[in-house]
Each structure stands twice: as C-alpha cells, then as structure tokens.
Write a protein that holds these residues in place. Structure first.
Motif, PDB file in Angstrom:
ATOM      1  N   GLY A 131       0.821  -1.204   0.000  1.00 21.46           N
ATOM      2  CA  GLY A 131       0.000   0.000   0.000  1.00 21.46           C
ATOM      3  C   GLY A 131       0.854   1.253   0.000  1.00 21.46           C
ATOM      4  O   GLY A 131       0.542   2.233  -0.689  1.00 21.46           O
ATOM      5  N   HIS A 132       1.940   1.218   0.751  1.00 19.92           N
ATOM      6  CA  HIS A 132       2.832   2.375   0.799  1.00 19.92           C
ATOM      7  C   HIS A 132       3.500   2.610  -0.553  1.00 19.92           C
ATOM      8  O   HIS A 132       3.626   3.760  -1.008  1.00 19.92           O
ATOM      9  N   ARG A 133       3.945   1.524  -1.210  1.00 27.35           N
ATOM     10  CA  ARG A 133       4.567   1.688  -2.525  1.00 27.35           C
ATOM     11  C   ARG A 133       3.585   2.321  -3.513  1.00 27.35           C
ATOM     12  O   ARG A 133       3.971   3.175  -4.317  1.00 27.35           O
ATOM     13  N   LEU A 134       2.323   1.929  -3.441  1.00 31.74           N
ATOM     14  CA  LEU A 134       1.319   2.528  -4.318  1.00 31.74           C
ATOM     15  C   LEU A 134       1.230   4.033  -4.086  1.00 31.74           C
ATOM     16  O   LEU A 134       1.234   4.831  -5.041  1.00 31.74           O
ATOM     17  N   VAL A 135       1.147   4.441  -2.823  1.00 31.36           N
ATOM     18  CA  VAL A 135       1.050   5.871  -2.500  1.00 31.36           C
ATOM     19  C   VAL A 135       2.278   6.613  -3.032  1.00 31.36           C
ATOM     20  O   VAL A 135       2.161   7.680  -3.653  1.00 31.36           O
ATOM     21  N   ARG A 153      -4.385  -6.703 -14.433  1.00 34.66           N
ATOM     22  CA  ARG A 153      -4.171  -5.293 -14.077  1.00 34.66           C
ATOM     23  C   ARG A 153      -4.375  -5.058 -12.579  1.00 34.66           C
ATOM     24  O   ARG A 153      -4.347  -3.914 -12.118  1.00 34.66           O
ATOM     25  N   CYS A 154      -4.617  -6.139 -11.845  1.00 33.19           N
ATOM     26  CA  CYS A 154      -4.903  -6.080 -10.406  1.00 33.19           C
ATOM     27  C   CYS A 154      -6.234  -5.379 -10.148  1.00 33.19           C
ATOM     28  O   CYS A 154      -6.455  -4.825  -9.062  1.00 33.19           O
ATOM     29  N   ARG A 155      -7.135  -5.412 -11.103  1.00 31.68           N
ATOM     30  CA  ARG A 155      -8.433  -4.778 -10.958  1.00 31.68           C
ATOM     31  C   ARG A 155      -9.515  -5.824 -10.748  1.00 31.68           C
ATOM     32  O   ARG A 155      -9.510  -6.880 -11.378  1.00 31.68           O
ATOM     33  N   THR A 156     -10.433  -5.542  -9.841  1.00 31.41           N
ATOM     34  CA  THR A 156     -11.568  -6.421  -9.607  1.00 31.41           C
ATOM     35  C   THR A 156     -12.574  -6.254 -10.747  1.00 31.41           C
ATOM     36  O   THR A 156     -12.342  -5.502 -11.701  1.00 31.41           O
ATOM     37  N   ALA A 157     -13.715  -6.928 -10.625  1.00 36.90           N
ATOM     38  CA  ALA A 157     -14.763  -6.776 -11.634  1.00 36.90           C
ATOM     39  C   ALA A 157     -15.338  -5.364 -11.620  1.00 36.90           C
ATOM     40  O   ALA A 157     -16.000  -4.952 -12.580  1.00 36.90           O
ATOM     41  N   ASP A 158     -15.105  -4.626 -10.554  1.00 37.35           N
ATOM     42  CA  ASP A 158     -15.511  -3.227 -10.456  1.00 37.35           C
ATOM     43  C   ASP A 158     -14.359  -2.369 -10.990  1.00 37.35           C
ATOM     44  O   ASP A 158     -13.254  -2.394 -10.454  1.00 37.35           O
ATOM     45  N   GLU A 159     -14.621  -1.606 -12.029  1.00 39.73           N
ATOM     46  CA  GLU A 159     -13.551  -0.853 -12.675  1.00 39.73           C
ATOM     47  C   GLU A 159     -12.937   0.232 -11.798  1.00 39.73           C
ATOM     48  O   GLU A 159     -11.904   0.802 -12.129  1.00 39.73           O
ATOM     49  N   VAL A 185      -3.909  -4.979  -4.241  1.00 34.74           N
ATOM     50  CA  VAL A 185      -2.471  -5.213  -4.411  1.00 34.74           C
ATOM     51  C   VAL A 185      -1.909  -5.894  -3.163  1.00 34.74           C
ATOM     52  O   VAL A 185      -2.478  -5.798  -2.078  1.00 34.74           O
ATOM     53  N   GLY A 186      -0.786  -6.574  -3.337  1.00 35.92           N
ATOM     54  CA  GLY A 186      -0.112  -7.193  -2.202  1.00 35.92           C
ATOM     55  C   GLY A 186      -0.689  -8.557  -1.860  1.00 35.92           C
ATOM     56  O   GLY A 186      -1.267  -9.244  -2.699  1.00 35.92           O
ATOM     57  N   GLU A 187      -0.535  -8.945  -0.606  1.00 37.39           N
ATOM     58  CA  GLU A 187      -0.887 -10.292  -0.181  1.00 37.39           C
ATOM     59  C   GLU A 187      -2.386 -10.566  -0.179  1.00 37.39           C
ATOM     60  O   GLU A 187      -2.807 -11.716  -0.109  1.00 37.39           O
ATOM     61  N   GLY A 198       4.167  -7.759  -4.534  1.00 37.41           N
ATOM     62  CA  GLY A 198       3.270  -6.687  -4.101  1.00 37.41           C
ATOM     63  C   GLY A 198       3.723  -5.335  -4.620  1.00 37.41           C
ATOM     64  O   GLY A 198       2.902  -4.498  -5.020  1.00 37.41           O
ATOM     65  N   TYR A 199       5.030  -5.108  -4.639  1.00 35.30           N
ATOM     66  CA  TYR A 199       5.559  -3.859  -5.184  1.00 35.30           C
ATOM     67  C   TYR A 199       5.251  -3.735  -6.677  1.00 35.30           C
ATOM     68  O   TYR A 199       4.875  -2.659  -7.155  1.00 35.30           O
ATOM     69  N   ARG A 200       5.403  -4.848  -7.409  1.00 36.59           N
ATOM     70  CA  ARG A 200       5.120  -4.796  -8.848  1.00 36.59           C
ATOM     71  C   ARG A 200       3.639  -4.529  -9.100  1.00 36.59           C
ATOM     72  O   ARG A 200       3.278  -3.804 -10.034  1.00 36.59           O
ATOM     73  N   MET A 201       2.777  -5.108  -8.272  1.00 33.86           N
ATOM     74  CA  MET A 201       1.344  -4.833  -8.395  1.00 33.86           C
ATOM     75  C   MET A 201       1.055  -3.359  -8.164  1.00 33.86           C
ATOM     76  O   MET A 201       0.306  -2.727  -8.916  1.00 33.86           O
ATOM     77  N   ALA A 202       1.639  -2.811  -7.099  1.00 37.63           N
ATOM     78  CA  ALA A 202       1.411  -1.404  -6.758  1.00 37.63           C
ATOM     79  C   ALA A 202       1.861  -0.492  -7.893  1.00 37.63           C
ATOM     80  O   ALA A 202       1.191   0.492  -8.228  1.00 37.63           O
ATOM     81  N   GLU A 203       2.995  -0.803  -8.482  1.00 38.96           N
ATOM     82  CA  GLU A 203       3.504   0.020  -9.576  1.00 38.96           C
ATOM     83  C   GLU A 203       2.575  -0.024 -10.784  1.00 38.96           C
ATOM     84  O   GLU A 203       2.337   1.003 -11.441  1.00 38.96           O
ATOM     85  N   ALA A 204       2.027  -1.219 -11.085  1.00 34.03           N
ATOM     86  CA  ALA A 204       1.113  -1.347 -12.220  1.00 34.03           C
ATOM     87  C   ALA A 204      -0.167  -0.549 -11.997  1.00 34.03           C
ATOM     88  O   ALA A 204      -0.667   0.130 -12.899  1.00 34.03           O
TER      89      ALA A 204
END
Length: 405
Positions: free
Chosen positions: A14-18, A267-273, A278-280, A295-301
């Motif tokens: 979560g922090h990497r995303l921010v 894209r790490c996106r749920t069915a809700d756009e 991200v992460g665990e 988790g970091y790669r997910m946050a970056e994407a």
C-alpha cells in the motif's frame, strides 16, 4: 479537478502505491486517503527480525518526512475499514467515518494462520507479524528455556533466529518433509536442517502440531506433535503461513480467489472498474503471492493505471530468492522441484563442507530451468542469469561458483 483515491491498508504494498502515485502525479490529480489499521506507518516487514537485533521502529519506517508532510496524503493510523459500499462508492471505518472515493485500492495484506489445535490460546503463544508481536515476544521469552516455532518456512526460521537472539532454545516444527519447502528441494532442505541443527536449533520435519499443554499460571509448558512426540516449551511462535485479509469482499459483492483474496485480473483490478487490490490480499488471476516483491510490482502497475496508462499490467513474479537464514546461505530459482516434464537433475553435494547444489535442466540436458543452492550461494548470480538459456560451462563448474558469463 482533484479526485479522491482511498487506499485501505498501509503495509509495504500500500505504501509503494502511494509513493508511486505521488511521484507521478505532478499536477495533483489525486488526493490520497490511507486507512491504516496499525498504530504506525508502513515499515519494512522483510527486515522485521532486525528489530530484535538492535534496529529501532524508526529504522524500519518506510515513510519519509516529505510524504508525511504531503498535503495530498491523508494518513489515518489506528483506523479500520469495516464496510465497502460500491454503489455509493464509500468505505466506512470502525469509528463510523464514511470515506467517498473515485478510486479504491485494497491493500489489506494478510494475517498469520494459527492452526486450530487445543491450547493455542495459552499464555506464551505468539504470532510473528508486527512490531507489536515482537515487543510482546521480547517481554515474554525466558532465557535458557525452550521455545517452539510452528512452521519451517522462511519466516519460521526468522522466528527461530529471534528466539535465539532472546536467549531461548528453539525448536522448529514443519509439516512438510523438509525446511523451506517453497524455496528449496528435499536435498537443500536436508542440508539446511543439518546446518541449523549444528547451531542448536531442533528441527522436526514431516510432523504437525497436535496440541499445546498449559502449566502454572495458564502458560504453555509443552507441545505434542502429530507423531506423539512431546517438546517442552515455555514459548510458542506460530509462523505457519498467512491468509489474505479479504473480509470486505463478501458484503461488497467482490469475488474471492479459490484460496481467498480479492480476485483481480492481470491489471490487479476487480470486476468493479474503480476497485483494485495489491499485495498479499490480491488473488491475481486466482493466485496470491506471499512475498513483498510481487506486491511492489502490483502497486507500480496500479499506480500507472491511475496516472493514465490503463493498459499497465502486473508482469508476474520472479520467485527466485537468495537468502541468509540463521547464518546459512540458501538460494532457489526457477523450477526448484523439477516439475517440468522430462526435466533432468544434476546434483552436487559435499557433506564435509556442508554444501548442496542442484541444477534442473530441460530434457535436452543443456537448457537451465532452475536450481537450488544451500550452504554456499557463490554461483547464484551467474546461474540466475542463465535461466532459460544453455549452460555456458559444465554443470559441475557452475555449481562450484567457478564460472562466469
């Protein structure tokens, strides 16, 4: 116009995303509200054991003064999200605060798995996940007395190291036939067990935990294993894996993966756009990853998508790892367990030196698919770069660390 991004969870992912959003959002399109359940900002969980080895909570803190003073980041500590309403696009917190969002990222992480065995709630039993867990463990360990760690994976061995640092005499119990079953094969696990055993750590593989027994004051005094073996223990640390924190999924109508976690696409996106994970806690195409790097790669994407690159995807995870556990060097990369059809294994073990190496080759006997190193990882850097390619030198020389590209 400034929009609101709500991030539920302030662990490393979560922090990497921010961080990524703030670095890339030069025009201030997003105001970020972070709902953080813990009493402190994100910290380095990978280095958690170093907290018992002299580092402070401040040393582990992942945030920077600039981020903490950022007017576009509202970090709310000691705040738990309890409900998600996708219709009204609101997250409700335990203090009844309702947060409206234009985009929502779930970074709720995971919780330690504690086996449902009798006695697990006795005093002297701990999990190994947070700084608060380590504070409690430090206060409770009785130097010179035995302790048991339930789980022989990477985190379990870190917990055993922590018990040693605190003066306890640790034992490790692992249900799999060998230690670190995700990262190394049976041969590597056997060498690892022998080396950590020489350090005074009792190793009990191929056995689970059956029950815990209390003593004076209601504190744990012993554990019984699945084969009937009883081990004395005044401290027990549960480190038997984690389970994704996905409690918000059901009431919000979000689908879970087969083994839990918020089900998301590449894209790490749920069915809700408007909702990502991200992460665990994220089950990417149904799979959860229990390591920090994915988790970091997910946050970056996801950050790229929020900043205007909708096609950015999670590239997958390289699960290769070079580690040092209890002072023993271990590495695993590629097809560690030789599961590729027709794979050929080349093994080099030196019992006198306490080293083990294995290369997994394609059926042609030349293309490297994976490998394991234990006791000596000098050849890791070269071998890692050769994955998917033909060997540049004889396998024996590569395992000995005596070849370069």
């Amino acid at each position: 116009m400034t929009r609101t991004l709500v991030v539920v969870g302030h662990g490393p992912a979560g922090h990497r995303l921010v961080e990524e959003v703030r670095v890339g959002d030069r025009s201030g399109r997003w105001r970020i509200v972070v709902v953080a359940e813990e009493p402190r900002p994100a910290y380095d969980r990978v280095s958690l054991s170093s907290y018992l080895d002299g580092r402070t909570a401040a040393d582990l803190d992942l945030t920077t003064p600039r981020l903490r003073a950022d007017p576009l980041v509202d970090l709310r500590l000691n705040t738990t999200a309890v409900h998600l309403d996708r219709g009204s696009r609101t997250v409700t917190c335990a203090d009844s605060t309702a947060l409206e969002y234009d985009a929502l990222v779930l970074a709720t992480g995971s919780r330690p798995f504690v086996p449902p065995v009798p006695g697990r709630d006795l005093a002297g039993c701990f999990t190994y996940r947070t700084i608060e867990d380590l504070d409690a463990l430090r206060a409770a360990v009785r130097p010179g007395e035995p302790g048991v760690v339930v789980g022989g994976g990477l985190l379990g061995l870190e917990a055993a190291r922590a018990l040693r640092l605190l003066g306890a005499r640790p034992h490790v119990v692992e249900m799999a036939p060998h230690l670190m079953p995700l990262q190394v094969d049976e041969g590597g696990g056997r060498v690892l067990a022998r080396l950590v055993g020489a350090l005074g750590v009792g190793v009990h593989c191929g056995r689970g935990l059956a029950s815990l027994h209390g003593g004076p004051g209601g504190r744990v005094r012993a554990v019984t294993l699945s084969d009937g073996t009883e081990l004395p223990a005044s401290t027990v640390v549960f480190s038997a894996g984690v389970r994704p924190r996905d409690e918000l999924a059901g009431p919000a109508g979000l689908e879970r993966g087969g083994r839990g976690g918020f089900l998301v696409d590449e894209r790490c996106r749920t069915a809700d756009e408007r909702v990502w994970a991200v992460g665990e806690c994220a089950a990417v195409l149904g799979r959860c990853y229990g390591l920090a790097a994915p988790g970091y790669r997910m946050a970056e994407a996801v950050a790229l998508q929020l900043l205007g690159s909708p096609s950015a995807v999670f590239p997958g995870a390289d699960m290769s790892a070079k580690l040092k556990v209890l002072g023993v060097e271990v590495a695993g990369f590629g097809d560690v367990h030789a599961r590729t059809e027709g794979a050929v294994e080349f093994v080099r073990e030196d019992r006198a030196a306490g080293t083990y190496g294995k290369l997994v080759l394609a059926p042609d006997g030349r293309t490297l698919l994976g490998g394991v190193l234990a006791g000596d990882t000098a050849g890791y850097a070269v071998l890692r770069t050769l994955l998917g390619h033909e060997l540049t030198a004889p396998a024996e020389l590569l395992l000995a660390g005596g070849a370069t590209l």
